[in-house]
Motif scaffolding. Structure first.
Motif, short mmCIF file in Angstrom:
data_model
loop_
_atom_site.label_atom_id
_atom_site.label_comp_id
_atom_site.label_asym_id
_atom_site.label_seq_id
_atom_site.Cartn_x
_atom_site.Cartn_y
_atom_site.Cartn_z
N LEU A 86 -13.10 23.02 54.39
CA LEU A 86 -13.43 23.61 53.09
C LEU A 86 -14.50 24.70 53.23
O LEU A 86 -15.28 24.72 54.16
N MET A 87 -14.53 25.59 52.24
CA MET A 87 -15.47 26.70 52.25
C MET A 87 -16.80 26.30 51.60
O MET A 87 -16.83 25.64 50.56
N VAL A 88 -17.87 26.74 52.25
CA VAL A 88 -19.22 26.60 51.71
C VAL A 88 -19.78 28.00 51.52
O VAL A 88 -19.52 28.89 52.34
N MET A 89 -20.53 28.21 50.46
CA MET A 89 -21.20 29.49 50.24
C MET A 89 -22.52 29.24 49.54
O MET A 89 -22.76 28.14 49.02
N PRO A 90 -23.42 30.22 49.52
CA PRO A 90 -24.69 30.01 48.82
C PRO A 90 -24.46 29.76 47.33
O PRO A 90 -23.46 30.21 46.74
N GLY A 91 -25.40 29.04 46.73
CA GLY A 91 -25.34 28.88 45.28
C GLY A 91 -25.45 30.21 44.57
O GLY A 91 -26.13 31.13 45.05
N VAL A 92 -24.78 30.33 43.45
CA VAL A 92 -24.78 31.57 42.68
C VAL A 92 -26.12 31.77 41.98
O VAL A 92 -26.73 30.82 41.48
N HIS A 93 -26.58 33.01 41.97
CA HIS A 93 -27.71 33.44 41.14
C HIS A 93 -27.13 34.15 39.92
O HIS A 93 -26.60 35.26 40.05
N ASP A 94 -27.22 33.54 38.77
CA ASP A 94 -26.77 34.18 37.53
C ASP A 94 -28.02 34.69 36.81
O ASP A 94 -28.73 33.92 36.18
N GLY A 255 -21.56 25.68 40.35
CA GLY A 255 -22.14 26.17 41.59
C GLY A 255 -23.30 27.12 41.41
O GLY A 255 -23.64 27.86 42.33
N ILE A 256 -23.93 27.10 40.24
CA ILE A 256 -25.02 28.03 39.93
C ILE A 256 -26.35 27.31 40.18
O ILE A 256 -26.66 26.31 39.53
N THR A 257 -27.11 27.81 41.14
CA THR A 257 -28.35 27.14 41.53
C THR A 257 -29.61 27.90 41.11
O THR A 257 -30.71 27.36 41.22
N SER A 258 -29.44 29.15 40.66
CA SER A 258 -30.59 29.93 40.20
C SER A 258 -30.18 30.75 38.99
O SER A 258 -29.08 31.32 38.97
N VAL A 259 -31.07 30.83 38.00
CA VAL A 259 -30.75 31.56 36.77
C VAL A 259 -31.97 32.33 36.28
O VAL A 259 -33.11 31.94 36.52
N ALA A 533 -31.71 24.88 51.09
CA ALA A 533 -30.29 24.49 51.12
C ALA A 533 -29.75 24.49 49.70
O ALA A 533 -29.49 23.44 49.10
N ASP A 534 -29.61 25.68 49.14
CA ASP A 534 -28.99 25.89 47.84
C ASP A 534 -27.57 26.37 48.11
O ASP A 534 -27.36 27.50 48.57
N LEU A 535 -26.56 25.53 47.83
CA LEU A 535 -25.21 25.87 48.25
C LEU A 535 -24.18 25.17 47.39
O LEU A 535 -24.49 24.28 46.61
N MET A 536 -22.94 25.59 47.58
CA MET A 536 -21.82 24.91 46.94
C MET A 536 -20.67 24.78 47.92
O MET A 536 -20.52 25.58 48.84
N VAL A 537 -19.86 23.74 47.70
CA VAL A 537 -18.61 23.56 48.44
C VAL A 537 -17.48 23.77 47.44
O VAL A 537 -17.51 23.22 46.33
N ILE A 538 -16.49 24.58 47.83
CA ILE A 538 -15.39 24.91 46.91
C ILE A 538 -14.05 24.54 47.52
O ILE A 538 -13.95 24.31 48.73
N LEU A 556 -16.64 21.69 44.22
CA LEU A 556 -16.58 20.27 44.55
C LEU A 556 -17.96 19.64 44.67
O LEU A 556 -18.12 18.44 44.47
N LEU A 557 -18.95 20.44 45.04
CA LEU A 557 -20.31 19.92 45.22
C LEU A 557 -21.29 21.07 45.11
O LEU A 557 -21.03 22.17 45.60
N THR A 558 -22.40 20.83 44.43
CA THR A 558 -23.50 21.80 44.34
C THR A 558 -24.78 21.13 44.81
O THR A 558 -25.10 20.02 44.39
N MET A 559 -25.51 21.82 45.69
CA MET A 559 -26.78 21.33 46.20
C MET A 559 -27.90 22.29 45.83
O MET A 559 -27.73 23.51 45.92
N LEU A 560 -29.02 21.74 45.43
CA LEU A 560 -30.26 22.51 45.23
C LEU A 560 -31.32 21.90 46.14
O LEU A 560 -31.63 20.70 46.02
N ALA A 561 -31.82 22.69 47.07
CA ALA A 561 -32.84 22.22 48.03
C ALA A 561 -32.40 20.94 48.71
O ALA A 561 -33.17 19.99 48.87
N GLY A 562 -31.12 20.91 49.11
CA GLY A 562 -30.61 19.78 49.87
C GLY A 562 -30.24 18.56 49.06
O GLY A 562 -29.77 17.56 49.62
N GLU A 563 -30.44 18.59 47.75
CA GLU A 563 -30.10 17.47 46.88
C GLU A 563 -28.86 17.80 46.06
O GLU A 563 -28.76 18.90 45.50
#
Length: 565
Positions: A86-94, A255-259, A533-538, A556-563
């Protein structure tokens, strides 16, 4: 013993972990809390854009690389997640959205249908009025169109007064740039026949009597909403807090980790809801608040704004931006244009749109607040608004020197050719929203009669600004447009000659470039050793599918600072 957690099946749900015996353990300082492996990890790091595995310890990335290398970070307590490709990418900054307003029900008791006459809306309004109010005694609604009300045979205020003679009513139209009110609402807002049009607003009047007819444009409507919300009760503050929590849940699911909150009404205590979330540990995204600059208040408000400034880069919550409007919107002919509109509705002198903040005052406010550390987030839709905003930023720099501000203009529907290179020259960020259907090229003809075909076809010059060397960001403006970033990603690649050049440029605009706008590019925005570790799995690799399928992507999963949030 090393824990191996099989996380993703076909449905993307968590399953039970199991234990297997592996080799010797690394030094304690290198043992990861979590390891992802066997994945397609898109890092947004130009030096190493792809990886197979990553390791996380204490919320930070301690390894980004291949499956063999990550073994050195696996200890007996490491949680190992097999991505199964599966693909992982950084969390989105909106960096332009309204999560509290989108989540709170207080802004609207009900929704009215657009393109409906004032008289035909009466049954729906009566139904709304019969409901129990939420957080306020006012009747509030959203969704109708202003134009049928202008064509009403009698003043719209009379229609509302018949329904609600003793209860204030404020009905916001579909674009949120005008308001339909009754006499009780006008009285509570202090607006009468002798009231002048406020800065950035228009009070529509009956042509026979000169009395307000119940329609308020732009900031005139905002001032009525201030009368509703500027003395918030404990009940209202609790409702807003719960609305913010709902908004934060929606961010995590997408998958949005920063706003960046694009309009924090501090007189309504919106900032206090965010501060409470931080204090109670319910803040599940990094957030920067954009304090609202009130156009009708004098500059003494700047002292209060300065007192709210906080900008510790390690905090989840920072209050370090200013949000204000330069102009209105083109479809109302309130967007500030260099040339007059082709249609004149006779409510704006000169027919070139309006200013909430004109260039002189905007220059003064920027010069005063950028010295404190505030970055400006300026709503600029028309080409005159863009021109004047760039002039104001340049004027503030002439006074202060280059203090390293990261100001940005947002929406940018019309930009004069001569101003496009100035974004790079001044270091101004160009923030676009393309997730809404109304921003698609097939809707450009909607403004032909207002600004002409040639200008209309140049609406939202996304690629032109990118090619000029400007730093381009993409955001949602939720809840005006779709929150789902994959809708915006697809649309940014589906705009003909104004599409961004490739998927990397689009993802970068939603991640690392947004992190720069939030002054946290050294902390997050890409997946690199030392960053959070701000990321998402899609559920699908965006690089392996047709563009038209990107908007179907599921997080499928969103992480903020590893949580996991």
């Amino acid at each position: 013993m090393k824990q191996v957690l099989a996380v993703f099946g076909r449905q993307g749900f968590l399953s039970l972990g199991f234990w297997v015996l592996l080799g010797s353990s690394p030094a304690l300082s290198q043992q990861a809390d979590t390891v992802f492996h066997n994945g397609a990890i898109y890092t947004v790091n130009a030096k190493a854009p792809w990886a197979e595995a990553l390791a996380i310890k204490d919320g930070k990335l301690i390894f980004v690389g291949d499956d063999v290398g990550v073994d050195d970070y696996i200890g007996p307590r490491t949680e190992i997640i097999d991505l199964e490709g599966l693909m992982v990418m950084p969390g989105v900054h909106d960096i332009h959205m309204h999560p509290l307003e989108a989540g709170s029900p207080v802004g609207s008791d009900c929704t009215l249908e657009p393109d409906t006459s004032a008289e035909d809306l009466v049954p729906a309004i009566k139904e709304c009025a019969a409901r129990k109010p939420v957080g306020t005694d006012w009747l509030l609604s959203f969704g109708h169109s202003m134009w049928p009300l202008l064509e009403s045979k009698r003043p719209p205020i009379e229609i509302l007064d018949e329904i609600l003679p003793d209860r204030p009513a404020a009905l916001m139209e579909e674009s949120s740039h005008s308001l339909w009110v009754n006499s009780k609402a006008l009285a509570l807002a202090g607006i009468d026949q002798n009231s002048p049009d406020p800065v950035g607003g228009v009070i529509f009047r009956d042509p026979k009597t000169g009395k307000p007819n119940g329609l308020l444009l732009e900031n005139a409507g905002n001032m009525v909403m201030d009368a509703v919300f500027n003395q918030p009760s404990a009940e209202l503050e609790e409702i807003n807090y719960q609305g913010l929590l709902y908004g934060l849940e929606q961010l995590a699911e997408n998958g949005i980790t920063s706003v960046a909150d694009a309009r924090t009404y501090w007189l309504r205590n919106y900032h206090k809801a965010w501060l409470r979330a931080e204090a109670e540990g319910t803040l599940s995204a990094r957030a920067v608040l954009g304090l609202w600059a009130y156009p009708h208040l004098d500059d003494s408000q700047l002292e209060t704004i300065k007192s709210l400034y906080r900008n510790n880069p390690e905090d989840l919550l920072r209050i370090s931006q200013i949000k204000l409007y330069s102009d209105g919107v083109i479809h109302m002919t309130t967007g500030a244009m260099l040339e007059p509109y082709l249609v004149d509705y006779n409510y704006v002198e000169g027919n070139r749109g309006i200013n909430y903040f004109d260039e002189e005052r905007l220059t003064k406010v920027i010069a005063e607040l950028e010295k404190v550390g505030f970055d400006f987030h300026i709503h600029a839709i028309g080409d005159r608004a863009v021109h004047e905003s760039l002039n104001a930023i340049a004027g503030a720099r002439a006074q202060n020197g280059n203090v390293g501000s990261r100001h940005r203009l947002t929406h940018l529907e019309q930009i004069a050719a001569a101003d496009r290179a100035r974004f790079k020259e001044l270091g101004v960020i160009a923030d676009f929203q393309v997730a809404g259907d109304f921003t698609k090229p097939e809707h450009f003809e909607d403004t032909f009669e207002l600004i002409g075909e040639a200008k209309s076809l140049e609406t939202i010059p996304l690629r032109s600004l990118y090619d000029s060397g400007a730093l381009v960001t993409l955001s949602s403006d939720w809840d005006v447009s779709d929150l789902n970033p994959f809708v915006g990603i697809q649309n940014a690649l589906s705009r003909g000659q104004e599409s961004l050049p490739n998927l990397d440029a689009v993802i970068r605009a939603y991640t690392l470039n947004g992190a720069y706008a939030m002054r946290q590019e050294n902390l997050t925005g890409s997946l690199e050793v030392g960053k959070a570790a701000d990321l998402m799995v899609i559920d699908q690799n965006l690089f392996d599918i047709p563009v038209k399928r990107i908007n179907q992507t599921r997080v499928l999963l969103t992480m903020l600072a590893g949580e996991v949030v």
